[in-house]
Write a protein that holds these residues in place. Structure first.
Motif, PDB file in Angstrom:
ATOM      1  N   SER A 152      -3.321 -16.177  -3.958  1.00 33.90           N
ATOM      2  CA  SER A 152      -1.888 -15.891  -4.096  1.00 33.90           C
ATOM      3  C   SER A 152      -1.548 -15.495  -5.521  1.00 33.90           C
ATOM      4  N   GLN A 153      -2.126 -16.195  -6.489  1.00 38.54           N
ATOM      5  CA  GLN A 153      -1.850 -15.877  -7.886  1.00 38.54           C
ATOM      6  C   GLN A 153      -2.447 -14.529  -8.269  1.00 38.54           C
ATOM      7  N   ALA A 154      -3.638 -14.245  -7.734  1.00 37.28           N
ATOM      8  CA  ALA A 154      -4.273 -12.959  -8.037  1.00 37.28           C
ATOM      9  C   ALA A 154      -3.449 -11.799  -7.500  1.00 37.28           C
ATOM     10  N   LEU A 155      -2.785 -11.998  -6.387  1.00 36.55           N
ATOM     11  CA  LEU A 155      -1.912 -10.952  -5.843  1.00 36.55           C
ATOM     12  C   LEU A 155      -0.741 -10.680  -6.781  1.00 36.55           C
ATOM     13  N   VAL A 156      -0.276 -11.717  -7.437  1.00 41.34           N
ATOM     14  CA  VAL A 156       0.825 -11.562  -8.401  1.00 41.34           C
ATOM     15  C   VAL A 156       0.334 -10.860  -9.657  1.00 41.34           C
ATOM     16  N   ASP A 157      -0.868 -11.236 -10.113  1.00 39.69           N
ATOM     17  CA  ASP A 157      -1.373 -10.755 -11.407  1.00 39.69           C
ATOM     18  C   ASP A 157      -2.019  -9.379 -11.337  1.00 39.69           C
ATOM     19  N   PRO A 172      -8.468  -4.500  -3.630  1.00 45.38           N
ATOM     20  CA  PRO A 172      -9.511  -3.745  -2.911  1.00 45.38           C
ATOM     21  C   PRO A 172      -9.057  -3.225  -1.558  1.00 45.38           C
ATOM     22  N   PHE A 173      -8.046  -3.845  -0.989  1.00 46.06           N
ATOM     23  CA  PHE A 173      -7.419  -3.354   0.242  1.00 46.06           C
ATOM     24  C   PHE A 173      -5.971  -3.821   0.268  1.00 46.06           C
ATOM     25  N   GLU A 174      -5.244  -3.520   1.320  1.00 44.30           N
ATOM     26  CA  GLU A 174      -3.812  -3.751   1.337  1.00 44.30           C
ATOM     27  C   GLU A 174      -3.456  -5.216   1.111  1.00 44.30           C
ATOM     28  N   ARG A 175      -2.375  -5.423   0.389  1.00 47.30           N
ATOM     29  CA  ARG A 175      -1.946  -6.776   0.066  1.00 47.30           C
ATOM     30  C   ARG A 175      -1.648  -7.589   1.321  1.00 47.30           C
ATOM     31  N   GLU A 176      -1.072  -6.947   2.323  1.00 44.63           N
ATOM     32  CA  GLU A 176      -0.773  -7.655   3.566  1.00 44.63           C
ATOM     33  C   GLU A 176      -2.046  -8.176   4.218  1.00 44.63           C
ATOM     34  N   ASP A 177      -3.127  -7.407   4.116  1.00 43.99           N
ATOM     35  CA  ASP A 177      -4.400  -7.848   4.689  1.00 43.99           C
ATOM     36  C   ASP A 177      -4.997  -9.001   3.886  1.00 43.99           C
ATOM     37  N   ILE A 178      -4.836  -8.953   2.589  1.00 47.89           N
ATOM     38  CA  ILE A 178      -5.311 -10.050   1.743  1.00 47.89           C
ATOM     39  C   ILE A 178      -4.583 -11.342   2.097  1.00 47.89           C
ATOM     40  N   GLU A 179      -3.275 -11.248   2.250  1.00 50.98           N
ATOM     41  CA  GLU A 179      -2.487 -12.423   2.611  1.00 50.98           C
ATOM     42  C   GLU A 179      -2.885 -12.945   3.990  1.00 50.98           C
ATOM     43  N   ALA A 180      -3.100 -12.032   4.942  1.00 49.19           N
ATOM     44  CA  ALA A 180      -3.455 -12.429   6.302  1.00 49.19           C
ATOM     45  C   ALA A 180      -4.813 -13.124   6.336  1.00 49.19           C
ATOM     46  N   PHE A 192     -11.010 -10.778  -5.757  1.00 51.53           N
ATOM     47  CA  PHE A 192     -10.622 -11.196  -4.415  1.00 51.53           C
ATOM     48  C   PHE A 192     -11.840 -11.467  -3.538  1.00 51.53           C
ATOM     49  N   PHE A 193     -12.890 -10.689  -3.694  1.00 55.17           N
ATOM     50  CA  PHE A 193     -14.087 -10.902  -2.898  1.00 55.17           C
ATOM     51  C   PHE A 193     -14.685 -12.284  -3.183  1.00 55.17           C
ATOM     52  N   THR A 194     -14.731 -12.643  -4.459  1.00 58.98           N
ATOM     53  CA  THR A 194     -15.258 -13.955  -4.835  1.00 58.98           C
ATOM     54  C   THR A 194     -14.400 -15.075  -4.277  1.00 58.98           C
ATOM     55  N   LEU A 195     -13.093 -14.905  -4.353  1.00 64.42           N
ATOM     56  CA  LEU A 195     -12.183 -15.934  -3.852  1.00 64.42           C
ATOM     57  C   LEU A 195     -12.285 -16.075  -2.338  1.00 64.42           C
TER      58      LEU A 195
END
Length: 208
Positions: free
Chosen positions: A63-68, A73-81, A14-17
């Motif tokens: 989005s795909q990484a969240l599925v897989d 590294p932190f909350e999914r809601e924060d990643i999406e935001a 996620f950091f790289t993305l």
């Protein structure tokens, strides 16, 4: 067959993305500033479309990484935001470039470069804030957040100056309309940078 690392990994991808998404957003703002500084200011839209495409690819991968991913590294809601906030920056920049390409002949003598420079600065700070997510250093992130807020405040001040031009009497009705529209698009783009910075800052606040 999936490995345990794939299923239970730390989510470092996620950091790289996010880095890729933030850099694409920054590149779009840099291209806009370069276009506004150019003598002829002739729009070359390929750079904006490429940055938007890179951002879209990074967003899809997030989005795909969240599925897989089992772990993040932190909350999914924060990643999406954060992903959503970063996605909106080059989208807004491309909107400006597309419309500007249609209205160039009506905008002689109107200088968008100072505002475009502030947008580039704001997007550059966002790149730094996203990179800092790996370290979760609250002091460093606070300093970056303060810098981004200062850029936003200066951009607001410049927007006030815009209205002096609008009501100066030297512009015709079409120019007044276009000037207001284009500066508001730039203002919204800076707001998008600010939104991304706020999300990144809140992530660190919650996880440091």
């Amino acid at each position: 067959m999936f490995s345990l690392q794939t299923i239970f990994g730390s989510g470092k991808q996620f950091f790289t993305l996010f880095d890729e998404a933030a850099q694409a957003a920054y590149d779009s703002t840099r291209a806009l500033h370069a276009m506004m500084k150019a003598t002829d200011r002739q729009p070359a839209l390929d750079a904006f479309k490429l940055a938007r495409q890179r951002e879209r690819v990074a967003s899809d991968k997030i989005s795909q990484a969240l599925v897989d991913s089992f772990m993040t590294p932190f909350e999914r809601e924060d990643i999406e935001a954060l992903g959503s906030a970063l996605y909106k920056i080059p989208k807004q920049v491309e909107k400006f470039a597309d419309r500007y390409s249609l209205a160039t002949r009506h905008l002689e003598g109107i200088d968008f470069a100072p505002r475009a420079a502030m947008l580039e600065q704001a997007a550059g700070v966002v790149v730094e804030m996203v990179a800092e997510l790996r370290k979760m250093n609250i002091d460093r992130m606070t300093a970056l957040n303060d810098r981004l807020r200062a850029i936003e405040n200066e951009a607001d001040r410049l927007m006030l100056e815009l209205y002096r031009d609008i009501y100066s009497g030297r512009l015709d009705n079409l120019q007044m309309f276009l000037l207001k529209e284009f500066f508001e698009i730039l203002e919204k783009a800076i707001d998008r940078c600010r939104e991304a910075g706020v999300v990144a800052y809140q992530i660190v606040l919650k996880n440091s």
